[in-house]
Design an enzyme around this catalytic site. Structure first.
Site, PDB file in Angstrom:
ATOM      1  N   ASP A  52     -21.751 -73.678-112.828  1.00  0.00           N
ATOM      2  CA  ASP A  52     -22.789 -73.220-111.908  1.00  0.00           C
ATOM      3  C   ASP A  52     -24.080 -73.869-112.395  1.00  0.00           C
ATOM      4  O   ASP A  52     -24.642 -73.468-113.421  1.00  0.00           O
ATOM      5  CB  ASP A  52     -22.879 -71.688-111.945  1.00  0.00           C
TER       6      ASP A  52
ATOM      7  N   LYS B 163     -31.645 -71.380-103.900  1.00  0.00           N
ATOM      8  CA  LYS B 163     -32.670 -71.593-104.926  1.00  0.00           C
ATOM      9  C   LYS B 163     -33.310 -72.981-104.756  1.00  0.00           C
ATOM     10  O   LYS B 163     -33.951 -73.221-103.770  1.00  0.00           O
ATOM     11  CB  LYS B 163     -32.052 -71.389-106.299  1.00  0.00           C
TER      12      LYS B 163
ATOM     13  N   ARG C  50     -16.296 -71.783 -87.272  1.00  0.00           N
ATOM     14  CA  ARG C  50     -15.899 -71.119 -88.525  1.00  0.00           C
ATOM     15  C   ARG C  50     -15.277 -72.124 -89.492  1.00  0.00           C
ATOM     16  O   ARG C  50     -15.205 -71.887 -90.684  1.00  0.00           O
ATOM     17  CB  ARG C  50     -14.926 -69.962 -88.249  1.00  0.00           C
TER      18      ARG C  50
ATOM     19  N   TYR D 171     -25.039 -65.086-114.238  1.00  0.00           N
ATOM     20  CA  TYR D 171     -25.590 -64.324-113.117  1.00  0.00           C
ATOM     21  C   TYR D 171     -24.811 -63.006-113.037  1.00  0.00           C
ATOM     22  O   TYR D 171     -23.575 -63.022-113.052  1.00  0.00           O
ATOM     23  CB  TYR D 171     -25.427 -65.156-111.843  1.00  0.00           C
TER      24      TYR D 171
HETATM   25  C1  LIG Z   1     -28.808 -66.749-107.344  1.00  0.00           C
HETATM   26  C2  LIG Z   1     -27.710 -67.233-108.172  1.00  0.00           C
HETATM   27  C3  LIG Z   1     -26.382 -67.090-107.745  1.00  0.00           C
HETATM   28  C4  LIG Z   1     -26.022 -66.426-106.446  1.00  0.00           C
HETATM   29  O1  LIG Z   1     -26.462 -67.150-105.351  1.00  0.00           O
HETATM   30  P1  LIG Z   1     -26.721 -66.471-103.898  1.00  0.00           P
HETATM   31  O2  LIG Z   1     -27.085 -67.620-103.053  1.00  0.00           O
HETATM   32  O3  LIG Z   1     -27.833 -65.489-104.095  1.00  0.00           O
HETATM   33  O4  LIG Z   1     -25.458 -65.800-103.535  1.00  0.00           O
HETATM   34  C5  LIG Z   1     -25.384 -67.585-108.567  1.00  0.00           C
HETATM   35  N1  LIG Z   1     -25.672 -68.172-109.745  1.00  0.00           N
HETATM   36  C6  LIG Z   1     -26.924 -68.311-110.182  1.00  0.00           C
HETATM   37  C7  LIG Z   1     -27.167 -68.974-111.494  1.00  0.00           C
HETATM   38  C8  LIG Z   1     -27.993 -67.839-109.425  1.00  0.00           C
HETATM   39  O5  LIG Z   1     -29.239 -67.963-109.854  1.00  0.00           O
END
Ligand SMILES: *Cc1c(COP(=O)(O)O)cnc(C)c1O
Length: 394
Positions: A185, A210, A60, A113
C-alpha cells in the site's frame, strides 16, 4: 536526439489517453451511460469472444472513463494493468477476497491503516483466512510467521501514521522464498516518490482519495499489477460492483494531471516543516523519514525520491494540551484524510482511535499527544508561521 521514455509529468498529462478523443475534444467527456449497446448479435459475440476492439458492456464492469484512467495509472506505476475501485479499502478488500482462500495465510506488518487491520481481523479471519501481524520491520518475526500456507505478504510504504520505510528488497526476497505474492500500500508515497513495481512487488494499492485524486473531492482506490494477477480481482469487482463511477474516474483523471507538481510542493513543505518541528522545544518526537534522525532514514534514501506531505509528531504535553495546539492551528483544518491540496491536521488518539482501548493505542504507538499533519500545497512559509503561532497556545 535519442528517443527517451516519457517522464512522470508527461505520463500524468497524456498517459492512457486517446490522442483524438470523442468529438475532437481536448479532454475526455464523462460517459454517464450504465449500459452500452451492440449493433447486432455478431458484435456481442465478438466482444464475448474477445475478438472485438476494447469496449464496454455494462458500467459495473467498465466504462470509457475507468478504462482510460486505469491505463494512465498503469503507466504511472510501470505495471501492465490497473483497476480503479470505489475506495482504497475496496481495492484492498477485493484483493484479499480474490487472492485468499480458507486455510491460506496473510502476513502483514503491524503499522498500518486501522481499517485494513480491522478488515483482516474482524472479517477476513471469519472466512477462514489465517491473518498474522508482525512488528513492523522485524524480519525475524516475519520469517517465523511464514509457512507453506502463506500466500500473501502485505505492507504499507511508508506506514501510516509512523512513516516507517521497511527494507522492501528483503520483504520481496522472503515472499519469493515461500512462493508468496507481495502487496504494498503505497498511498503515503504516491508514484511520484516510490514505484514498488521496480522492486518486484506484485500488487500495488493506493487510496486514490489521497495524493492521486489530490483535491479532497473524490473517493477512489487503485490496484496495479500484471494483467494475469489482476484478472481474478477484476472478475470479483465485476460481481460485487466496487468500481469507481464514471464521474469519479473522470475527476481522478483530471487530478492526476497535476500529481507530480503537487507532490513536489508537498515534499518541499514536508521537509521544511519536519525540520522546523524537529528543533522545536515543545516537540518530543518527529516521524518523518526525510529527517536524518528518523529510524527509516537510510531505507527512505533507497526507496523514496521524496518523503511527501505527511508528518506525525508527538508534543511534550498531554491529550488536552495537544488538542489546544490543534485547535489553535488556522491553515490546516481538523479532519481525517491526507495528500490533498488543503492541509489537514488530526490527533489520531481522538480521530481514528477514540474507541480503541488504552492498551491497543499503546500497542499501536498512538501517543495521546500524537499529531498527524497532512500538508497541502499552501506556501511553505505560511504553514510554518501558522504552526509557530499555534505553539504559543499549548
Ligand atoms: C486512506 C487510506 C486507506 C483507505 O483508503 P480509502 O480511499 O479511504 O478507502 C488505505 N491505506 C492508507 C495508507 C490510507 O491512508
Amino acid at each position: 536526439m535519442t528517443q527517451r521514455e516519457p517522464g512522470l509529468s508527461t505520463l500524468s498529462v497524456h498517459g492512457g489517453e486517446a490522442r483524438v478523443k470523442s468529438d475532437y475534444g481536448l479532454v475526455d467527456p464523462i460517459h454517464c451511460s450504465s449500459a452500452y449497446t451492440f449493433d447486432n448479435t455478431a458484435a456481442l459475440i465478438d466482444m464475448l469472444e474477445g475478438t472485438a476492439a476494447e469496449r464496454d458492456e455494462y458500467a459495473r464492469y467498465s466504462s470509457p472513463n475507468t478504462r482510460t484512467v486505469e491505463k494512465k495509472l498503469a503507466e504511472l506505476e510501470g505495471t501492465e494493468d490497473a483497476i480503479v475501485c470505489t475506495t482504497g479499502m475496496s481495492a484492498l478488500s477485493l484483493l484479499f477476497l480474490a487472492e485468499l482462500k480458507p486455510g491460506d495465510r496473510l502476513v502483514f506488518f503491524d503499522q498500518c491503516y486501522h481499517r485494513t487491520r480491522q478488515f483482516c481481523f474482524e472479517y477476513l479471519r471469519t472466512y477462514g483466512v489465517d491473518c498474522v501481524q508482525v512488528p513492523t520491520g522485524d524480519f525475524e518475526a516475519l520469517e517465523e510467521a511464514m509457512n507453506g500456507c502463506t500466500r500473501l505478504l502485505f505492507t504499507e510504504l511508508p506506514t501510516n501514521p509512523h512513516l516507517t520505510v521497511i527494507d522492501l528488497e528483503r520483504f520481496v526476497q522472503v515472499a519469493k522464498a515461500y512462493d508468496a505474492a507481495t502487496c504494498v500500500d503505497a498511498t503515503l508515497a504516491s508514484p511520484v516518490n516510490h514505484l514498488p513495481a521496480r522492486w518486484g512487488v506484485d500488487y500495488i494499492v493506493h487510496s486514490a482519495t489521497k495524493y492521486l485524486g489530490g483535491h479532497n473531492d473524490l473517493l477512489a482506490g487503485v490496484l496495479a499489477g500484471s494483467r494475469a494477477r489482476l484478472e481474478p480481482v477484476r472478475k470479483l469487482q465485476g460481481i460485487i460492483g466496487a468500481i469507481a463511477a464514471p464521474h469519479t474516474a473522470w475527476l481522478l483523471q483530471r487530478g492526476l494531471k497535476t500529481l507530480p507538481l503537487r507532490v513536489q510542493q508537498q515534499n518541499k513543505s514536508g521537509l521544511a516543516v519536519a525540520a522546523y518541528l524537529n528543533q522545536h522545544k515543545l516537540v518530543k518526537k518527529v516521524y518523518y523519514p526525510g529527517l536524518p534522525n528518523h529510524p527509516s532514514h537510510e531505507q527512505a534514501q533507497k526507496y523514496l525520491t521524496g518523503c511527501g506531505g505527511l508528518i506525525s509528531f508527538e508534543l511534550k504535553t498531554d491529550r488536552e494540551g495537544c488538542a489546544r495546539f490543534i485547535d489553535a492551528v488556522r491553515l490546516p483544518r481538523i479532519g481525517p484524510s491526507l495528500g490533498g491540496v488543503e492541509s489537514l491536521i488530526e490527533q489520531p488518539a481522538i480521530m481514528s482511535f477514540y474507541k480503541a482501548s488504552e492498551a491497543d493505542r499503546q500497542r499501536w504507538g498512538i501517543d495521546p499527544a500524537l499529531v498527524r499533519l497532512s500538508l497541502g500545497i499552501e506556501d511553505t512559509q505560511d504553514l510554518l508561521s501558522d504552526l509557530d503561532q499555534a505553539f504559543h497556545c499549548i
